[in-house]
Design a protein around this motif. Structure first.
Motif, mmCIF file in Angstrom:
data_model
loop_
_atom_site.group_PDB
_atom_site.id
_atom_site.type_symbol
_atom_site.label_atom_id
_atom_site.label_comp_id
_atom_site.label_asym_id
_atom_site.label_seq_id
_atom_site.Cartn_x
_atom_site.Cartn_y
_atom_site.Cartn_z
ATOM 1 N N GLU A 1 0.857 -1.253 -0.070
ATOM 2 C CA GLU A 1 0.043 -0.146 0.346
ATOM 3 C C GLU A 1 0.926 1.380 0.043
ATOM 4 N N LYS A 2 1.880 1.102 0.792
ATOM 5 C CA LYS A 2 2.839 2.479 0.933
ATOM 6 C C LYS A 2 3.541 2.732 -0.433
ATOM 7 N N GLN B 1 2.436 1.995 -3.275
ATOM 8 C CA GLN B 1 1.440 2.344 -4.210
ATOM 9 C C GLN B 1 1.062 3.795 -4.291
ATOM 10 N N ASN B 2 1.035 4.260 -2.852
ATOM 11 C CA ASN B 2 1.146 5.633 -2.390
ATOM 12 C C ASN B 2 2.239 6.352 -2.951
ATOM 13 N N LYS C 1 3.843 5.785 -5.605
ATOM 14 C CA LYS C 1 4.055 5.848 -6.912
ATOM 15 C C LYS C 1 2.912 6.802 -7.349
ATOM 16 N N GLU C 2 1.929 7.132 -6.604
ATOM 17 C CA GLU C 2 0.672 8.100 -6.820
ATOM 18 C C GLU C 2 1.382 9.565 -6.631
ATOM 19 N N ALA C 3 2.137 9.547 -5.676
ATOM 20 C CA ALA C 3 2.777 10.938 -5.310
ATOM 21 C C ALA C 3 3.761 11.324 -6.515
ATOM 22 N N LYS D 1 3.451 10.741 -9.522
ATOM 23 C CA LYS D 1 2.733 11.420 -10.868
ATOM 24 C C LYS D 1 1.849 12.334 -10.649
ATOM 25 N N ASN D 2 1.731 12.723 -9.117
ATOM 26 C CA ASN D 2 1.126 14.048 -9.022
ATOM 27 C C ASN D 2 1.965 15.313 -8.612
ATOM 28 N N ASN D 3 3.102 14.969 -8.136
ATOM 29 C CA ASN D 3 3.947 16.079 -7.844
ATOM 30 C C ASN D 3 5.302 15.948 -8.766
ATOM 31 N N GLU E 1 10.557 3.585 -11.048
ATOM 32 C CA GLU E 1 9.041 4.342 -11.282
ATOM 33 C C GLU E 1 9.200 5.960 -11.243
ATOM 34 N N GLU F 1 8.642 8.631 -14.349
ATOM 35 C CA GLU F 1 7.475 9.731 -14.202
ATOM 36 C C GLU F 1 8.244 11.164 -14.027
#
Length: 114
Positions: A15-16, A18-19, A21-23, A25-27, A54, A58
């Motif tokens: 879960e961490k 994945q979090n 990876k999302e960060a 993409k967004n920052n 990753e 990005e």
């Protein structure tokens, strides 16, 4: 550059990841610090290599600092020469930063938490 710190442990590791990876993409243009010192050799190696790849995919300007628990883990990851990743090993409340330009610097943990 803004700094984001994530502490990893065996509990909810996927879960961490994945979090993180999302960060990515967004920052943009952030510095990330991942505390992998509570992970075993396999999980720490997997996490460091996966997140480095990753992040490079990005955003090539961002950097990662991975805090590792021992030299053995460092010796597994360091030969991969990840361009966006710095590796640090903890020694009794001190952090020895190992960078690929052969510079070594010792800092107290208190100084690191700015």
């Amino acid at each position: 550059m803004r700094k984001i710190t994530i502490n990893f442990n065996r509990k909810n590791l996927d879960e961490k990841i994945q979090n993180a990876k999302e960060a990515f993409k967004n920052n943009s243009s952030l510095e990330y610090e991942f505390d992998l010192s509570k992970l075993n050799l396999i999980d720490a190696s997997k996490t460091a290599l996966l997140l480095s790849a990753e992040l490079m995919k990005e955003n090539t300007n961002s950097k990662i600092n991975c805090l590792l628990k021992d030299r053995e883990t460092l010796n597994i990851i360091a030969p991969r020469k990840l361009k966006n990743t710095f590796l640090s090993v903890t020694f009794d409340n001190r952090i020895r930063e190992i960078q690929y330009q052969s510079s070594i610097e010792i800092k107290n943990r208190k100084q690191q938490k700015r």
